[in-house]
Enzyme design. Structure first.
Site, mmCIF file in Angstrom:
data_model
loop_
_atom_site.group_PDB
_atom_site.id
_atom_site.type_symbol
_atom_site.label_atom_id
_atom_site.label_comp_id
_atom_site.label_asym_id
_atom_site.label_seq_id
_atom_site.Cartn_x
_atom_site.Cartn_y
_atom_site.Cartn_z
ATOM 1 N N LYS A 28 38.219 35.174 33.939
ATOM 2 C CA LYS A 28 38.827 35.548 34.957
ATOM 3 C C LYS A 28 38.245 34.660 36.166
ATOM 4 O O LYS A 28 37.002 34.148 35.960
ATOM 5 C CB LYS A 28 38.299 37.005 35.484
ATOM 6 C CG LYS A 28 39.171 37.648 36.509
ATOM 7 C CD LYS A 28 40.277 38.461 35.869
ATOM 8 C CE LYS A 28 41.063 39.178 36.849
ATOM 9 N NZ LYS A 28 42.310 39.998 36.286
ATOM 10 N N ASP A 79 46.414 37.875 40.053
ATOM 11 C CA ASP A 79 45.451 39.129 40.111
ATOM 12 C C ASP A 79 45.688 39.450 41.734
ATOM 13 O O ASP A 79 46.689 38.876 42.394
ATOM 14 C CB ASP A 79 44.358 38.922 39.681
ATOM 15 C CG ASP A 79 43.578 40.394 39.590
ATOM 16 O OD1 ASP A 79 43.913 41.036 38.463
ATOM 17 O OD2 ASP A 79 42.769 40.745 40.428
#
Ligand code: NDP
Ligand code: 2IT
Length: 447
Positions: free
Chosen positions: A126, A166
């Protein structure tokens, strides 16, 4: 058992005590996975979970960019490469002022389990930045994305690490990031997912997280011989995940009555239909305005400032905004109001106590790492299409997504079923996700 879990968590807390969201994600996994591994000889002395909580690599870098007034701005960029035992690092990029190491490590840790559950060969990672896209012009967004990729490009690649979107990173941002990567590497390759369909993207990727969250709810309801038809659904968020969760609910005959953003929620007792949803999509994706505008357009609805929508009576709740947006008192209110099913579209939207409340009530509750895995799964399908240099049709991708969500549901049942027939989807998802990664780590030795 409690002792073993405590010793493990104390050790992890010693190194990561200043990272509350990361600790929260680790605690939830440790509580379910440690009881599973303690009696299995193959894991003895291997410290697999201790290795899994330590990122393989963390990258932090400066992003300098010039705003429209000519001033130089500085933000911090990150990539957490958490685990590559079953495939290259894979996971989104988040641009939001709250982004820090704790948030990204929690997201990367969750991603490892989620990606394992998808049945596809993807490790977990991430990244993102504390950059705030709100109120920025398209040119400022482009300059920031280019600055961000000017450093990130040396750490990623189609066989190394494949970022995606995201919060705050959608199709527009992926375009700018891809353009800069291609220029720097002189290579047209599937290094990012969520690309536009004319330049390597997959059909259904924008829809996939929201659709998958609803497919997962459908799978859970089917175990009770129930479905989404005529159900009242409360949704939080009005971004990518929330929009397509709402679209799928409407298609399946549910009545969606709320959506929200960080300023509050709208409640439309008549239901948000296709036309109203189209208005929201344009408001959020093109005009980039606040959800409260909905009430000016549809005056029978109301806007509740600064609140989340969990006090509205519903059958099904889909939290699709952000972490820790649903706390224990919200959980109690939902249960008191007769809610029977929660499918998390966001990552870790329910606090730990809220999750315990749902488990105690034995209602259908799916943690994000299982129910929102349709997004990254379809990213995996985008990677496959890029490697094949071929595009599948909408129907083909949607069908594969449905099968993957059903497979994830089955894995949760396999590892999460209690003796009384109750399915603890948290336990099921954590153990099923863990087993595949742990086995790969065992096979690859101490690296
Ligand atoms: P978007 O940026 O498209 O939308 C985010 C939405 O959540 C917006 O409505 C935003 O409101 C709201 N929101 C964000 N932060 C907060 C906050 N602190 N408090 C209240 N509301 C907030 O993001 P996505 O829809 O892509 O992501 C939503 C969630 O889903 C995240 O948890 C993400 O990690 C998760 N997720 C996303 C996937 C994807 O494919 N995109 C895949 C799997 C999970 P505002 O505009 O006011 O900020
Ligand atoms: O949280 C997530 O799974 C995502 N943001 C999507 C990641 C991806 O690589 O598609």
């Amino acid at each position: 058992m409690e002792d073993k879990i405590k010793i493990f968590l104390d050790l992890v807390r010693k190194r990561n005590g200043n990272e509350p969201e990361f600790m929260q994600a680790v605690e939830e996994v440790a509580e379910t996975v440690i009881p599973y591994i303690v009696n299995k000889d193959i894991y003895r002395g291997k410290n697999i979970l201790l290795r899994m909580v330590e990122p393989e690599r963390v990258i932090s870098f400066r992003v300098s960019w010039v705003d429209d007034s000519g001033e130089i701005q500085v933000n911090r960029g990150y990539r957490v490469q958490m685990n590559s035992a079953i495939g290259p690092y894979k996971g989104g990029l988040r641009f939001h002022p709250t982004v820090d190491m704790s948030i990204l490590k929690f997201l990367a840790f969750e991603q490892v389990f989620k990606n394992s559950l998808t049945t596809l060969p993807m490790g977990g990672g991430k990244g993102g930045s504390d950059f705030d896209p709100k109120g920025k012009s398209d040119n400022e967004i482009m300059r920031f994305c280019h600055g961000f990729m000017s450093e990130l490009f040396r750490h990623i690649g189609p066989n190394t690490d494949i970022p995606a979107g995201d919060i705050g990173v959608g199709g527009r941002e992926i375009g700018f990031l891809f353009g800069k990567y291609k220029q720097l590497r002189n290579e047209f390759t599937g290094v990012l997912t969520g690309k536009g369909v004319t330049w390597g993207g997959s059909l259904i990727r924008p829809e996939a997280t929201g659709y998958g969250t609803v497919y997962f709810a459908q799978n859970m309801l089917n175990t009770k011989k129930d479905d989404l038809k005529n159900k009242t659904v409360v949704i939080s968020g009005s971004g990518n995940v929330a929009q397509f969760a709402a679209e799928k609910c409407i298609q399946l005959g549910s009545k969606v009555v709320t959506m929200s953003d960080s300023s509050g929620y709208i409640y439309d007792s008549e239901g948000i239909d296709t036309e109203k949803l189209e208005y929201i999509m344009n408001l959020k994706n093109v005009e980039r305005k606040r959800i409260s505008e909905y009430c000016t357009k549809y005056p029978t609805s109301i806007f509740v400032k600064g609140e989340t929508p969990w006090s509205i009576k519903c059958d099904i709740a889909l939290p699709c905004a952000t972490q820790n947006e649903l706390d224990v008192s919200d959980a109690k209110t939902l249960l008191d109001n007769g809610c029977i099913c929660i499918s998390e579209g966001a990552n870790m939207p329910s606090t730990k106590d809220a999750v315990h409340e749902f488990q105690k009530a034995k209602i259908l509750f799916a943690p994000g790492k299982a129910s929102n895995a349709g997004g990254v799964a379809t990213s995996g399908l985008e990677m496959t299409q890029n490697s094949l240099r071929y595009n599948w049709s909408r129907e083909e991708v949607d069908e594969k997504l449905k099968v993957i969500m059903m497979d994830i549901h089955n894995s949760c049942i396999e590892y999460g079923s209690d003796k009384d027939g109750y399915v603890d989807y948290v336990k099921g998802a954590n153990i099923a996700g863990f087993v595949k990664v742990a086995d790969a780590m065992l096979a690859q030795g101490v690296v």
